[in-house]
Design an enzyme around this catalytic site. Sequence first.
Site, short mmCIF file in Angstrom:
data_model
loop_
_atom_site.label_atom_id
_atom_site.label_comp_id
_atom_site.label_asym_id
_atom_site.label_seq_id
_atom_site.Cartn_x
_atom_site.Cartn_y
_atom_site.Cartn_z
N CYS B 79 5.00 -4.30 5.05
CA CYS B 79 5.98 -3.80 4.08
C CYS B 79 7.41 -4.02 4.58
O CYS B 79 7.80 -5.16 4.78
CB CYS B 79 5.69 -2.34 3.73
SG CYS B 79 6.49 -1.83 2.20
N HIS B 183 0.39 -2.97 1.48
CA HIS B 183 -0.13 -2.06 2.50
C HIS B 183 -1.62 -2.33 2.71
O HIS B 183 -2.44 -1.83 1.94
CB HIS B 183 0.08 -0.61 2.06
CG HIS B 183 1.52 -0.20 2.09
ND1 HIS B 183 2.10 0.38 3.19
CD2 HIS B 183 2.51 -0.34 1.18
CE1 HIS B 183 3.37 0.59 2.97
NE2 HIS B 183 3.65 0.16 1.74
N GLU B 185 -3.60 -1.12 4.76
CA GLU B 185 -4.31 0.14 5.06
C GLU B 185 -4.62 0.94 3.80
O GLU B 185 -5.38 1.90 3.85
CB GLU B 185 -3.50 0.97 6.07
CG GLU B 185 -2.26 1.69 5.53
CD GLU B 185 -1.03 0.81 5.34
OE1 GLU B 185 -1.14 -0.42 5.46
OE2 GLU B 185 0.04 1.38 5.05
#
Lengths: 252, 208
Positions: B79, B183, B185
């Site tokens: 990011c 992202h 994750e």
Amino acid sequence: MLTKRIIPCLDVKEGRVVKGVQFVNLRDAGDPVELASFYDEQGADELVFLDISASHEGRETMVDVVQEVAGKLAIPFTVGGGINSLEDMKRILRAGADKVSLNTAALMRPEVIKEGADFFGSQCIVLAVDAKWDDELQSWRVYTHGGRKPTERDVISWVTEAVSLGAGEILLTSMDEDGEKSGFAEELTKAVSEAVSVPVIASGGAGNAAHFESVFVNGKADAALAASIFHYRETSVAEVKAYLKEKGLPIR
Amino acid sequence: MIGIIDYGMGNLHSVTKALERIGHDPFLSEDPAELEKADMLILPGVGSFRDGMAELEKRGLDSFVTKWAEDGKPLLGICLGMQLLFDESEENGSTKGLGLLPGKVVRFRENGVKVPHMGWNKLTFKQPAHPVLYQVEEGHVYFVHSYYVEAGSEDVLVAVTDYADAEVPAVAASGSVWATQFHPEKSSSVGMSMLKNFVEQKGGVEVD
């Protein structure tokens, strides 16, 4: 192309999911972590947890829940309910939530939006708004305290102010439609979506898959949230998404 | 050992949690001396480019990260952490970045679309054979950003997405420096596979 998001919402009280959840295949339908994983497998794009605990102990339990969910889930999730200060936001976000939603606290003291956005970035701050049509205002009025107290604010002016303070997303609940299962409030959603530059999540009124299609197309919603139709298995996240895909909407 | 660079830019916990889920035990630090002990580094972060650079500089992390990358050690930017790896950003006039990848960070034009670009968008692979994409499905990943990279070279573009009439770099890489605008994750199995590829392939470089 950016997809439309389908978001199940879970009400959590003292660490347990409440508001009747019917999942025969789950070991424990009241366990937020188990339900979160279930919805994740179903293809939910995001989850919202609303903490409706009345006590301080209940709020503390929520931190444990968030931690556990964050350890299992690889999709974004938002936590709302009882978040009144930057300290509250820190507690929840450090436990692993991706976003916090503010409602009553933001109306009582709008600067709390800015404090959160300055510290964590706008993408972490969701403004939740409970709205109801008001004949006197000839517009939608904002309510607080879980929809119990009317305020002096008009929805459009409030969301505009909140976005200028740093709210990164609007979770818009129509009290007129909530629980009715007759479809989302499309006019309201469209009005808010056109008034702000940030994404709008429509909430309240979902009864079937066609309602989702309609609020995306006519209401210009970026995401739509539902609770009971998913919990009571009247439809599933997977079914709704399959329907929307068939209708040609961009869906993950 | 995986080090996560903690420079005060937002929520680093979801990255930590994600790595724990795939069986790793990363450490967070803002201290170059501590981070030096890691085998690979992750530079996460959300927020403003200028603040991000200022926070890195304040801790001596700008020169540390630059040297780390120049030494060919594995680095993953996520990011804002991706954007900081590029030459400069047009945010606040112009702010110089780390210059590890060629290109400029620019704001989305609000031509009828919402900014930030927030939600799940579909990847298109430019370099399907790149190790970051090993056994990764060309699916959707979760983005949240208002600025994007205009890459200075096609060579660094591994995967892209489209938004606001722009081809938005989603995965960029050059040697041991890998980066994702989204992202990983929070991007379900697609993102987790890429995170796993970084960690297991150590950014595609040989380290012992």
